[in-house]
Design a protein around this motif. Structure first.
Motif, short mmCIF file in Angstrom:
data_model
loop_
_atom_site.label_atom_id
_atom_site.label_comp_id
_atom_site.label_asym_id
_atom_site.label_seq_id
_atom_site.Cartn_x
_atom_site.Cartn_y
_atom_site.Cartn_z
N ARG A 169 5.07 65.50 21.36
CA ARG A 169 5.57 66.66 22.09
C ARG A 169 4.74 66.85 23.36
NH1 ARG A 169 5.56 69.00 16.46
NH2 ARG A 169 3.57 70.00 16.96
N THR A 170 5.19 67.75 24.23
CA THR A 170 4.48 68.01 25.48
C THR A 170 3.45 69.11 25.26
OG1 THR A 170 6.42 67.38 26.77
CG2 THR A 170 4.70 68.65 27.90
N PRO A 171 2.15 68.81 25.36
CA PRO A 171 1.13 69.83 25.13
C PRO A 171 1.01 70.78 26.32
CG PRO A 171 0.08 67.77 25.71
CD PRO A 171 1.56 67.48 25.63
N SER A 172 0.47 71.97 26.08
CA SER A 172 0.29 72.96 27.14
C SER A 172 -0.81 72.55 28.12
CB SER A 172 -0.05 74.32 26.54
OG SER A 172 -1.23 74.23 25.76
N ARG A 173 -1.72 71.70 27.69
CA ARG A 173 -2.74 71.14 28.57
C ARG A 173 -3.18 69.80 27.98
NH1 ARG A 173 -8.11 75.01 27.63
NH2 ARG A 173 -8.55 74.45 25.46
N ARG A 174 -3.83 68.98 28.79
CA ARG A 174 -4.30 67.68 28.32
C ARG A 174 -5.34 67.93 27.21
NH1 ARG A 174 -2.92 62.34 30.25
NH2 ARG A 174 -2.62 63.49 32.20
N PRO A 175 -5.04 67.55 25.98
CA PRO A 175 -5.99 67.85 24.89
C PRO A 175 -7.19 66.91 24.93
CG PRO A 175 -4.09 66.66 24.03
CD PRO A 175 -3.80 66.94 25.48
N VAL A 176 -8.33 67.43 24.52
CA VAL A 176 -9.55 66.64 24.51
C VAL A 176 -10.45 67.08 23.36
CG1 VAL A 176 -10.60 68.19 26.23
CG2 VAL A 176 -11.60 65.93 25.83
N TRP A 177 -11.03 66.10 22.70
CA TRP A 177 -12.18 66.31 21.84
C TRP A 177 -13.04 65.05 21.96
CZ3 TRP A 177 -13.45 63.51 17.26
CH2 TRP A 177 -12.47 62.58 16.83
N PHE A 178 -14.28 65.12 21.55
CA PHE A 178 -15.19 63.98 21.70
C PHE A 178 -15.75 63.59 20.34
CE2 PHE A 178 -16.35 65.68 26.16
CZ PHE A 178 -15.30 64.97 26.73
N ASN A 184 1.02 76.24 19.59
CA ASN A 184 0.50 75.74 20.85
C ASN A 184 -0.83 75.02 20.66
OD1 ASN A 184 0.28 75.33 23.63
ND2 ASN A 184 -0.80 77.27 23.96
N ALA A 185 -0.86 74.08 19.71
CA ALA A 185 -2.07 73.29 19.46
C ALA A 185 -1.94 71.96 20.21
CB ALA A 185 -2.24 73.04 17.97
N PRO A 186 -2.62 71.81 21.35
CA PRO A 186 -2.41 70.63 22.20
C PRO A 186 -2.64 69.30 21.49
CG PRO A 186 -3.59 72.33 23.41
CD PRO A 186 -3.54 72.79 21.99
N ILE A 187 -3.64 69.23 20.62
CA ILE A 187 -3.92 67.96 19.91
C ILE A 187 -2.72 67.56 19.07
CG2 ILE A 187 -5.31 66.88 18.09
CD1 ILE A 187 -7.07 67.12 20.42
N LEU A 188 -2.18 68.49 18.31
CA LEU A 188 -1.05 68.17 17.44
C LEU A 188 0.19 67.83 18.26
CD1 LEU A 188 -1.33 70.74 14.50
CD2 LEU A 188 -2.40 68.49 14.77
N ASP A 189 0.41 68.56 19.34
CA ASP A 189 1.58 68.27 20.18
C ASP A 189 1.50 66.87 20.75
OD1 ASP A 189 2.74 70.74 19.71
OD2 ASP A 189 1.88 71.67 21.49
N ALA A 190 0.34 66.49 21.26
CA ALA A 190 0.20 65.14 21.83
C ALA A 190 0.33 64.08 20.75
CB ALA A 190 -1.13 65.01 22.54
N ALA A 191 -0.25 64.33 19.58
CA ALA A 191 -0.20 63.35 18.50
C ALA A 191 1.22 63.11 18.01
CB ALA A 191 -1.08 63.82 17.34
N LEU A 192 2.04 64.14 18.06
CA LEU A 192 3.40 64.06 17.51
C LEU A 192 4.47 63.83 18.58
CD1 LEU A 192 3.04 66.90 14.85
CD2 LEU A 192 2.93 64.42 14.48
#
Length: 354
Positions: free
Chosen positions: A20-29, A10-18
C-alpha cells in the motif's frame, strides 16, 4: 495463547510491507535499540546482555528508547539471536567483545539429539511485549525477531562466532545427515519463539540470517532454504508481514526470496533496483528493506542526504518498474556502536522528507 493483535491505523511500515502507499517513507534501523544510545548504556550497566533480554521492564525500556529519541516508524524487539536457545535450556553466554559462546559445541549426531528444544512460551518476552505495546502509538509497528536456523546452527557447531565457518561447512558436506538433523531440531524452536511473540502481539517479524552470506547459492538451496521456508510458512496463517534478511547475501537474494517473505532485506553491497530485479526474477516482486551503509552515518549530513536520495530513487525506480511493491528504509546492517545518536535522528528526518 490468544494473539493480542492491535488494529493499527496509518502505520507506514505495514503499508509499505503490504504494497500500500504509506503516509511517509517508513524507516527503522537494525540495532537501533542499543549500543549507540547513552540511555541504553546507563540502564544496562552491570547487567549481562542475555540477562537483560529476560527482564520484561528492561527489555521494554531498551526497545522503546530509539522510538522516543529518533521518531522511527517501528520498534524492533530487543533480543539476541541465541535467546531462543537460552530459553530452551542451551548453555550459552554472550562474552563481551566476542559474542555468543556455547558451553559445548555440537560435534556429533548424539549431540544433536540431546539439543534442548523450545516447547513452551517465553513469559518474560511476552511480558516485555505487553509493556512495549502500551507505549507505542497505532502508527508505530512492533517488529519481532529471530535468528534463522543456519546462523543458529553455525554458532552451535563452531561453539561461538567464526570467521570462516569451517566446522559448519565441514559438517554440512561430510556429515549431511547430522547437519539436516540439526536443522530439523532447530526449526521448531525458532517457530515456537516467533509464535510466542506473535501471540503476545507483535505487528511484523524479521528472520535474520547473519552468516548466510558465507554460503554458495547451491549450498544455501540444499542445506538452508528448506528450513527457512518451513519457518516462514508456519507463520503465514498469522497474517503479519514477514521480513527476511541476511548479511552479504547479494548472490543469494533470489534464493532467499523463495522462502516466502513479503519483505526482502538488502544489505548495502547491492543497489536496491538491482536487488529488486534478482528477487522479482526468482519469486515475483517483493517489498524492499534497506540499504544505507551504516558507516555513512559517520560521514556528515550532506553525505547522508545524498545517499538517502540515491537509495530512495533506486527503490522508487524498482516500484515504478514493477520489480518491487514497496520500500522500508533501513541500514544495510546494524547501527555501529559509536554512531552519534544525533546523526541517527537527523538521518530519520531526512528519510521522512522523501
Amino acid at each position: 495463547m490468544t494473539a493480542k493483535r492491535r488494529t493499527l491505523h496509518n502505520a507506514p511500515i505495514l503499508d509499505a510491507a503490504l504494497g500500500r502507499t504509506p503516509s511517509r517513507r517508513p524507516v527503522w534501523f537494525m540495532r537501533q535499540a542499543g549500543r549507540s544510545l547513552p540511555e541504553y548504556r546507563e540502564v544496562r550497566e552491570g547487567i549481562g546482555m542475555l540477562e537483560s533480554c529476560f527482564m520484561p521492564e528492561l527489555l521494554a525500556e531498551i526497545t522503546l528508547q530509539p522510538v522516543r529519541r529518533h521518531d522511527v516508524d517501528a520498534a524492533i524487539l530487543f533480543s539476541d539471536i541465541v535467546v531462543p536457545l537460552k530459553a530452551a535450556g542451551v548453555a550459552v553466554e554472550i562474552v563481551p567483545g566476542r559474542g555468543p559462546v556455547m558451553d559445548k559445541a555440537i560435534e556429533s549426531r548424539q549431540d544433536v539429539d540431546k539439543l534442548p528444544m523450545l516447547e513452551e512460551d517465553v513469559p518474560e518476552v511476552a511480558a516485555g511485549i505487553e509493556i512495549i505495546l502500551g507505549e507505542l502509538s497505532d502508527s508505530q509497528t512492533l517488529i519481532g525477531f529471530a535468528g534463522a536456523p543456519f546462523t543458529l546452527a553455525s554458532y552451535l557447531v563452531e561453539g561461538g562466532p567464526s570467521k570462516n565457518h569451517e566446522k559448519t561447512k565441514a559438517m554440512m558436506h561430510a556429515e549431511p545427515e547430522t547437519w539436516h538433523a540439526l536443522m530439523r531440531r532447530l526449526t521448531p524452536t525458532i517457530i515456537a519463539f516467533l509464535k510466542a511473540q506473535i501471540a503476545a502481539g507483535i505487528d511484523a517479524m524479521q528472520l535474520f540470517d547473519s552468516w548466510a552470506g558465507f554460503l554458495t547459492e547451491r549450498d544455501y538451496r540444499d542445506h538452508v532454504l528448506p528450513y527457512s521456508t518451513e519457518i516462514l510458512a508456519a507463520l503465514a496463517e498469522d497474517g503479519i508481514p514477514r521480513i527476511h534478511f541476511g548479511v552479504g547475501t547479494g548472490e543469494l537474494l533470489g534464493a532467499m526470496s523463495e522462502a516466502g517473505s513479503e519483505v526482502m532485506g538488502v544489505d548495502w553491497r547491492v543497489p536496491l533496483d538491482r536487488a529488486a530485479e534478482r528477487i522479482a526474477a526468482a519469486s515475483g516482486p517483493r517489498a524492499l528493506q534497506g540499504n544505507l551503509d551504516p558507516a555513512m552515518l559517520f560521514a556528515g549530513e550532506e553525505v547522508v542526504a545524498k545517499e538517502v536520495a540515491r537509495i530512495c530513487a533506486e527503490a522508487d525506480a524498482a516500484i515504478a518498474a514493477g520489480t518491487a511493491t514497496g520500500h522500508i528504509f533501513n541500514l544495510g546492517h546494524g547501527v555501529l556502536p559509536h554512531t552519534a545518536p544525533e546523526a541517527i535522528t537527523r538521518a530519520v528526518e531526512i528519510i521522512h522528507e522523501h
